[in-house]
Scaffold this active site. Sequence first.
Site, PDB file in Angstrom:
ATOM      1  N   HIS A 181      69.786  22.694  19.404  1.00  0.00           N
ATOM      2  CA  HIS A 181      68.418  22.178  19.197  1.00  0.00           C
ATOM      3  C   HIS A 181      68.597  22.245  17.569  1.00  0.00           C
ATOM      4  O   HIS A 181      69.008  23.012  16.909  1.00  0.00           O
ATOM      5  CB  HIS A 181      67.333  23.347  19.405  1.00  0.00           C
ATOM      6  CG  HIS A 181      65.772  22.821  19.398  1.00  0.00           C
ATOM      7  ND1 HIS A 181      65.546  22.601  17.928  1.00  0.00           N
ATOM      8  CD2 HIS A 181      64.935  22.747  20.051  1.00  0.00           C
ATOM      9  CE1 HIS A 181      64.263  22.294  18.283  1.00  0.00           C
ATOM     10  NE2 HIS A 181      64.003  22.470  19.469  1.00  0.00           N
ATOM     11  N   ARG A 207      58.202  19.377  13.862  1.00  0.00           N
ATOM     12  CA  ARG A 207      58.703  17.893  13.445  1.00  0.00           C
ATOM     13  C   ARG A 207      57.520  17.003  14.028  1.00  0.00           C
ATOM     14  O   ARG A 207      57.455  15.927  13.261  1.00  0.00           O
ATOM     15  CB  ARG A 207      59.876  17.565  13.819  1.00  0.00           C
ATOM     16  CG  ARG A 207      60.995  18.087  12.715  1.00  0.00           C
ATOM     17  CD  ARG A 207      62.455  17.815  13.063  1.00  0.00           C
ATOM     18  NE  ARG A 207      62.751  18.708  14.242  1.00  0.00           N
ATOM     19  CZ  ARG A 207      63.404  18.085  15.473  1.00  0.00           C
ATOM     20  NH1 ARG A 207      63.534  16.764  15.434  1.00  0.00           N
ATOM     21  NH2 ARG A 207      63.425  18.593  16.472  1.00  0.00           N
TER      22      ARG A 207
HETATM   23  O1  MEZ Z   1      61.680  21.162  25.757  1.00  0.00           O
HETATM   24  C1  MEZ Z   1      62.267  22.098  24.901  1.00  0.00           C
HETATM   25  O2  MEZ Z   1      63.271  22.537  24.694  1.00  0.00           O
HETATM   26  C2  MEZ Z   1      61.168  22.600  23.876  1.00  0.00           C
HETATM   27  C3  MEZ Z   1      59.707  22.262  24.467  1.00  0.00           C
HETATM   28  C4  MEZ Z   1      61.548  23.152  22.937  1.00  0.00           C
HETATM   29  C5  MEZ Z   1      60.618  23.126  21.656  1.00  0.00           C
HETATM   30  O3  MEZ Z   1      61.202  22.517  20.704  1.00  0.00           O
HETATM   31  O4  MEZ Z   1      59.781  23.731  21.537  1.00  0.00           O
END
Ligand code: MEZ
Length: 536
Positions: free
Chosen positions: A318, A338
């Site tokens: 992420h 974001r």
């Molecule tokens: O789907 C995801 O991983 C999620 C909702 C994460 C996030 O950034 O909040």
Amino acid sequence: MYTGAMRELIKKVEATRPQRLGVQFPRMTAQEKDDILKENYPDYKDDKFRNLNVGVNKGSKVPQELAELLEAKSRLQDLDMDLTKFNYDVDVLIIGGGGAGASAALQANEKGAKVMIATKLRFGDANTMMAQGGIQAADKPEDSPEKHYMDVMGGGHFTNVKELVNALVTDAPESVKWLNELGVMFDKEDDGTMVTTHGGGTSRKRMHAAEDYTGAEIMRVLRDEVHNKQIEVVEFSPAVELLLDKDGKAAGAVLYNLETEEYLIARAKTVIITTGGAGRLHYQDFPTTNHYGATADGLVLGYRAGAELIYADAVQYHPTGAAYPSQIFGALVTEKVRSLGATPLNIDGEQFTYHLETRDVESSAFIRECYKRGKGIDTAAGQKGVWLDTPLIEMLLGEGTIEKRLPAMMRMYQKFGIDMRKDPIIVYPTLHYQNGGLLIDENCKTKVENLFVAGEVAGGIHGRNRLMGNSLLDIIVFGRRAGNSAGNKFKEVELKELSLDHVKAYHKSLDENGISTDKISPMLLPHYTHGSENDK
Ligand code: MEZ
């Protein structure tokens, strides 16, 4: 609290803010995306992967850390178990107590099955609980499942299994409706219309959220519903091996009671694995957003029993893990930050990428900025990161937006003396999701008869890269589908003698392939000290 040096850098962010306001940074072309991924994304570091030597996917590439677990010995190797006596005897055994497991349980219960959930920690200790930003569903007039389909496929670089994507997007509106009717407190306008936002790679605003703790809210409601229906939940009892019958069909599991340290036999006509992800394997030494129990257990159980893996080498980092302060290093900073308008900036306060590229591309841009271009910010703890200009949200959407839409995130930073409404935050990619997993069909069937899989432990739906909000969706859609499948199937199953022969065969195959190991899997709990069992 920011250091004096960081405060000086923040002045650069403030200086460029007026000229950045309302100006959209250009998106990358397809070629630029390919190039940046190959040069920067961790999945392309060949020396961090190796090919499997045993099992259905022999020859396939997987992360080193996962290969070690898939080629480890069973916890039951030296135990002589009496498989004729059962501690539990049910129609549908669900292994894993997150959102997929709970959804599956509700559906199987609806079909009249005697259902049991066995979970490693507490019911709800799962990545579902950690998901923040939202769940996708094309339920607005300007949107459609077809548009959602194209976004999912594009995000996954068109490597997704089409039938699974079709199931995901087709069931999405009904899934969100189901959750809403069960009592999930989605964000709504005064007239009751659902508030929806964009996520990276979405062509329409279809992210439904409950502020910035959507997963926790969904899990709260599902858990209540499972309890309301009086479905049996056995906590602190991870599965350590699947049981098959003499014909090789799934027929239960051996559970390990973490409190009494006893092994228990759960016989079942059908089994659903919903054990979630693998973030706690810390691939390539990345920190993780994942909950404590995310140790790839389901992949190990399923693979040993003969289920096939797909894209086990595709891992999601992420883009926005907290990089500062160190107390929250790697914690999730939701993509919703974001999607509400915060943009990434380098040490000079310059934007260097469009803020909503798909996660793999966005992460690659952050890594390149820090390490190839040398424009990252050094944090006091020796980490690097980039700015995420959160005050921009209030300038774009009005004062009070952060408090209203991102209250948990705001509080998290406030604890450390950082007011994200006034100052930007520092972020860097963090290990978030297992894109691949055990291959399923659209009814959650695997290669092993009577074995179903749903949620993060399943693979194929998202191809090599998942979009935001499609994981909460996937656990509901495929959790419910798995519950329906098992809830129908158990009615025609006649249980035969239980067996662990597949485990013996797997050990034999390890020996035949020259693999000598004293590692034991499933791992069950991560180890953060030296000298523990899995450090061997
Ligand atoms: O789907 C995801 O991983 C999620 C909702 C994460 C996030 O950034 O909040």
